[in-house]
Motif scaffolding. Structure first.
Motif, PDB file in Angstrom:
ATOM      1  N   SER A  52       0.833  -1.206   0.000  1.00  0.00           N
ATOM      2  CA  SER A  52       0.000   0.000   0.000  1.00  0.00           C
ATOM      3  C   SER A  52       0.870   1.259   0.000  1.00  0.00           C
ATOM      4  CB  SER A  52      -0.932  -0.010   1.212  1.00  0.00           C
ATOM      5  OG  SER A  52      -0.192  -0.005   2.409  1.00  0.00           O
ATOM      6  N   HIS A  53       0.292   2.315  -0.495  1.00  0.00           N
ATOM      7  CA  HIS A  53       0.932   3.631  -0.539  1.00  0.00           C
ATOM      8  C   HIS A  53       2.212   3.632  -1.367  1.00  0.00           C
ATOM      9  CE1 HIS A  53      -2.053   4.982   2.311  1.00  0.00           C
ATOM     10  NE2 HIS A  53      -1.827   3.859   2.960  1.00  0.00           N
ATOM     11  N   TRP A  69      -9.775 -12.202 -11.437  1.00  0.00           N
ATOM     12  CA  TRP A  69      -8.632 -11.417 -10.987  1.00  0.00           C
ATOM     13  C   TRP A  69      -9.053 -10.082 -10.367  1.00  0.00           C
ATOM     14  CZ3 TRP A  69      -6.273  -6.806 -12.104  1.00  0.00           C
ATOM     15  CH2 TRP A  69      -4.962  -6.662 -11.642  1.00  0.00           C
ATOM     16  N   VAL A  70      -9.944  -9.343 -11.030  1.00  0.00           N
ATOM     17  CA  VAL A  70     -10.357  -8.033 -10.517  1.00  0.00           C
ATOM     18  C   VAL A  70     -11.062  -8.173  -9.166  1.00  0.00           C
ATOM     19  CG1 VAL A  70     -11.962  -6.103 -10.909  1.00  0.00           C
ATOM     20  CG2 VAL A  70     -10.437  -6.825 -12.709  1.00  0.00           C
ATOM     21  N   LYS A  74      -9.925  -6.270  -5.897  1.00  0.00           N
ATOM     22  CA  LYS A  74     -10.883  -5.416  -5.188  1.00  0.00           C
ATOM     23  C   LYS A  74     -10.970  -5.815  -3.716  1.00  0.00           C
ATOM     24  CE  LYS A  74     -15.734  -4.057  -5.365  1.00  0.00           C
ATOM     25  NZ  LYS A  74     -16.996  -4.241  -6.062  1.00  0.00           N
ATOM     26  N   GLU A  75     -10.951  -7.113  -3.460  1.00  0.00           N
ATOM     27  CA  GLU A  75     -10.991  -7.620  -2.090  1.00  0.00           C
ATOM     28  C   GLU A  75      -9.725  -7.220  -1.330  1.00  0.00           C
ATOM     29  OE1 GLU A  75     -10.623 -12.074  -0.510  1.00  0.00           O
ATOM     30  OE2 GLU A  75     -12.364 -11.750  -1.813  1.00  0.00           O
ATOM     31  N   SER A  76      -8.589  -7.276  -1.998  1.00  0.00           N
ATOM     32  CA  SER A  76      -7.313  -6.961  -1.363  1.00  0.00           C
ATOM     33  C   SER A  76      -7.049  -5.467  -1.260  1.00  0.00           C
ATOM     34  CB  SER A  76      -6.165  -7.595  -2.147  1.00  0.00           C
ATOM     35  OG  SER A  76      -6.331  -8.969  -2.224  1.00  0.00           O
ATOM     36  N   SER A 112     -15.956   0.708 -12.501  1.00  0.00           N
ATOM     37  CA  SER A 112     -17.132   0.325 -11.705  1.00  0.00           C
ATOM     38  C   SER A 112     -16.750  -0.494 -10.475  1.00  0.00           C
ATOM     39  CB  SER A 112     -18.124  -0.467 -12.566  1.00  0.00           C
ATOM     40  OG  SER A 112     -17.678  -1.793 -12.773  1.00  0.00           O
ATOM     41  N   GLN A 113     -15.623  -1.157 -10.506  1.00  0.00           N
ATOM     42  CA  GLN A 113     -15.219  -2.024  -9.410  1.00  0.00           C
ATOM     43  C   GLN A 113     -14.499  -1.281  -8.284  1.00  0.00           C
ATOM     44  OE1 GLN A 113     -16.202  -5.372  -9.394  1.00  0.00           O
ATOM     45  NE2 GLN A 113     -17.362  -4.447 -11.060  1.00  0.00           N
ATOM     46  N   PHE A 114     -13.929  -0.119  -8.583  1.00  0.00           N
ATOM     47  CA  PHE A 114     -13.142   0.623  -7.596  1.00  0.00           C
ATOM     48  C   PHE A 114     -13.666   2.048  -7.477  1.00  0.00           C
ATOM     49  CE2 PHE A 114     -10.419  -2.680  -9.334  1.00  0.00           C
ATOM     50  CZ  PHE A 114      -9.965  -3.294  -8.181  1.00  0.00           C
TER      51      PHE A 114
END
Length: 185
Positions: A52-53, A69-70, A74-76, A112-114
């Motif tokens: 992250s970051h 995969w997406v 998205k979960e992670s 749409s996913q994020f």
């Protein structure tokens, strides 16, 4: 500029925790890619990697399909702001033989996913793209089966006895609309 693929692993990045040696954090390290030395040394046993970051791209990683995969990404990374997938088969563009339509569909699906995505590939995400992405990909499938003007909506559909002809007719209608507009469901 140093070559990140040959970067020396900083001792403060690697914390050999006796309790859980399957975790590694690279957060806030100003990385643009994961150094090859880290991949070589830790990829066989790391189960949790915090990147992250950072501004890591996933260009040319041979991602062939966005599903599932997406969903995993998205979960992670639910608050992802920057994502670059250029050069992957799942990210069509003129450069890898994709059409403008395929590129647009891919772009709107990812947006749409994020919800927090600000930048995708080589372009900023616009408000118009976000609106269109949500219109195309966030509307539940059952809502599409019920006509917009009908009273009761989904509750009417759930309580009414199912008749195959009715469901079949609505599915055909929905499918023909999508084919006429050349849009993915």
């Amino acid at each position: 500029m140093t070559d990140m693929t040959e970067a020396i692993i900083s001792p403060n990045l690697i914390v050999d925790n006796e309790e859980d040696s399957t975790k590694l954090t690279l957060a806030y390290e100003w990385l643009y890619e994961v150094p090859r030395t880290i991949v070589d040394k830790f990829s066989n046993h790391i189960k949790y990697l915090d990147i992250s970051h950072n501004k890591i791209t996933l260009n040319h990683c041979k991602i062939a399909s966005l599903y599932p995969w997406v969903g995993k990404l998205k979960e992670s990374c639910p608050n992802l702001q920057y994502l670059c997938l250029m050069g992957n088969p799942a990210a069509p563009s003129y450069f890898n033989g994709g059409t403008f339509y395929e590129y647009l569909q891919y772009r709107l699906f990812i947006i749409s996913q994020f919800q927090s995505l600000n930048h995708l590939d080589d372009r900023k995400v616009t408000d118009d793209q976000r609106t269109e992405a949500l219109r195309l990909y966030k509307r539940p499938f059952l809502e599409r089966l019920v006509s917009p003007g009908s009273r009761g909506g989904i509750s009417q559909l759930m309580q009414a006895p199912a008749k195959w002809n009715t469901v079949h007719g609505k599915l055909n209608s929905l499918w023909s609309k999508a084919k006429n507009r050349n849009l993915l469901i």
